[in-house]
Write a protein that holds these residues in place. Structure first.
Motif, PDB file in Angstrom:
ATOM      1  N   LEU A 175      36.323  35.300  48.552  1.00  0.00           N
ATOM      2  CA  LEU A 175      35.000  34.815  48.139  1.00  0.00           C
ATOM      3  C   LEU A 175      34.496  35.721  47.018  1.00  0.00           C
ATOM      4  O   LEU A 175      34.247  36.908  47.231  1.00  0.00           O
ATOM      5  N   ASP A 176      34.397  35.129  45.818  1.00  0.00           N
ATOM      6  CA  ASP A 176      34.024  35.863  44.602  1.00  0.00           C
ATOM      7  C   ASP A 176      32.506  36.023  44.533  1.00  0.00           C
ATOM      8  O   ASP A 176      31.777  35.260  45.151  1.00  0.00           O
ATOM      9  N   ASP A 177      32.059  36.992  43.766  1.00  0.00           N
ATOM     10  CA  ASP A 177      30.626  37.178  43.486  1.00  0.00           C
ATOM     11  C   ASP A 177      29.820  37.273  44.776  1.00  0.00           C
ATOM     12  O   ASP A 177      28.686  36.781  44.858  1.00  0.00           O
ATOM     13  N   PHE A 178      30.384  37.912  45.772  1.00  0.00           N
ATOM     14  CA  PHE A 178      29.755  37.997  47.093  1.00  0.00           C
ATOM     15  C   PHE A 178      28.461  38.802  47.026  1.00  0.00           C
ATOM     16  O   PHE A 178      28.397  39.837  46.389  1.00  0.00           O
ATOM     17  N   ALA A 232      35.625  45.635  45.186  1.00  0.00           N
ATOM     18  CA  ALA A 232      34.405  45.804  44.400  1.00  0.00           C
ATOM     19  C   ALA A 232      34.734  45.460  42.964  1.00  0.00           C
ATOM     20  O   ALA A 232      35.727  45.946  42.414  1.00  0.00           O
ATOM     21  N   GLU A 233      33.923  44.609  42.332  1.00  0.00           N
ATOM     22  CA  GLU A 233      34.187  44.280  40.932  1.00  0.00           C
ATOM     23  C   GLU A 233      33.184  44.975  40.021  1.00  0.00           C
ATOM     24  O   GLU A 233      32.114  45.392  40.444  1.00  0.00           O
ATOM     25  N   GLY A 234      33.562  45.169  38.771  1.00  0.00           N
ATOM     26  CA  GLY A 234      32.655  45.781  37.805  1.00  0.00           C
ATOM     27  C   GLY A 234      32.501  47.281  37.958  1.00  0.00           C
ATOM     28  O   GLY A 234      31.443  47.836  37.659  1.00  0.00           O
TER      29      GLY A 234
HETATM   30 MG    MG Z   1      33.635  37.936  40.417  1.00  0.00          MG
END
Ligand code: MG
Ligand code: C2E
Ligand code: MG
Ligand code: MG
Length: 280
Positions: A175-178, A232-234
């Motif tokens: 699940l992206d952008d959680f 963790a993204e970004g």
């Molecule tokens: Mg994302």
């Protein structure tokens, strides 16, 4: 006079709408031509282990190179492709290409592919995934699909069937952008995913002992309790990386580790492994 002014405003609005529609149509035609002429390219952003810094996979990110306009960001064309439905065909190409590229890597790492709601609801996603795996020879366990909450908004029997069939095949779902949707937790109970990717808006403002750091730590604990791994993204700073590692984050992705890489650079990145355990 007020009435005239109102009519004038309306004409301006009309004009803006017409320009907008024309721009969309231009973009749609450009996208179709680009698909025919193979002007799309996949970039691959490394994802590393929060534990020891080793590379565990790559996220495939779509790029459009237009001869006149140069590189066009997916943020600018994916929404149009979703609106016109072209995303189903474009997304099919992304799936095939990502699997094919991953088969060529010197290590059997995971490839993550972004999938739009429209693709999920088109009804043939499972067949396309199977085709991409069969044509490339990629084991299903090496493929992960990244979806956003919007996929789960329309809960239909077909959605559930596709979701379960993919998981039975051994393909992972993330699940992206959680965290940015308001009812992620409710969805996660109905659609258990293998992984959540914490949106970079949370990671961006993490500092020792501030609320964002506490929110991210809690999301990690909660996700682990529910049996999911966390990426963790970004991740852009050493401080963020250290806080995330201390919070037990399973995987890290962001400019600090690497920008998305052209496919030809992936083997070079992997040859530089191990990049030494990052200091936790
Ligand atoms: Mg994302
Ligand atoms: P996403 O799936 O959440 O992908 C992460 C985005 O964050 C990528 O932008 C990536 O380049 C960027 N990013 C990674 N690390 C950092 C960082 O440290 N700082 C900052 N500021 N940004 C970072 P990109 O490649 O422009 O893609 C934007 C979005 O477009 C993606 O967000 C995804 O939703 C969509 N997208 C990209 N490729 C595809 C595709 O093949 N299919 C579909 N359906 N959507 C795609
Ligand atoms: Mg993604
Ligand atoms: Mg995002």
């Amino acid at each position: 006079a007020a009435k005239d002014q109102g009519a004038g405003n309306f004409r301006i609005f009309d004009r803006m709408m017409a320009d907008h529609v024309a721009a969309r149509r231009q973009l749609d035609l450009g996208l179709r031509a680009a698909l025919r002429e193979r002007r799309f390219v996949l970039y691959f952003q490394p994802v590393i282990s929060g534990l020891d810094g080793s590379t565990i996979g790559f996220e495939a990110l779509l790029r459009w190179f237009d001869p006149e306009r140069g590189m066009i960001s997916p943020a600018d064309f994916i929404p149009v492709a979703e609106e016109t439905g072209l995303i189903v065909e474009l997304g099919g190409w992304v799936l095939e290409q990502a699997c094919r590229e991953a088969m060529g890597w010197p290590l059997p790492l995971r490839v993550s592919v972004n999938v739009s709601a429209r693709q999920f609801h088109a009804g043939d996603l499972y067949a396309r995934v199977e085709d991409a795996l069969r044509q490339s020879g990629l084991p299903p366990q090496r493929l992960e699909l990244e979806i956003t909450e919007s996929v789960l908004l329309q809960e239909t029997p077909a959605l559930r069937q596709t979701f379960e069939a993919l998981q039975a095949l051994g393909v992972a779902v993330a699940l992206d952008d959680f965290g940015i949707g308001y009812s992620s937790l409710a969805y996660l109970r109905r659609f258990p995913v293998d992984r959540v990717k914490i949106d970079r808006s949370f990671v961006k403002d993490m500092h020792a002992d501030n609320d964002d750091a506490r929110i991210v730590s809690s999301l990690i604990v909660l996700s682990h309790i529910l049996g999911m791994e966390v990426t963790a993204e970004g991740v852009e700073t050493e401080e963020q990386q250290q806080l995330l590692q201390r919070a037990g984050c399973d995987a890290l992705q962001g400019y600090l580790i690497s920008r998305p890489l052209a496919a030809a650079v992936v083997p070079i990145w992997l040859r530089r492994q191990p990049r030494g355990a990052p200091h936790a």
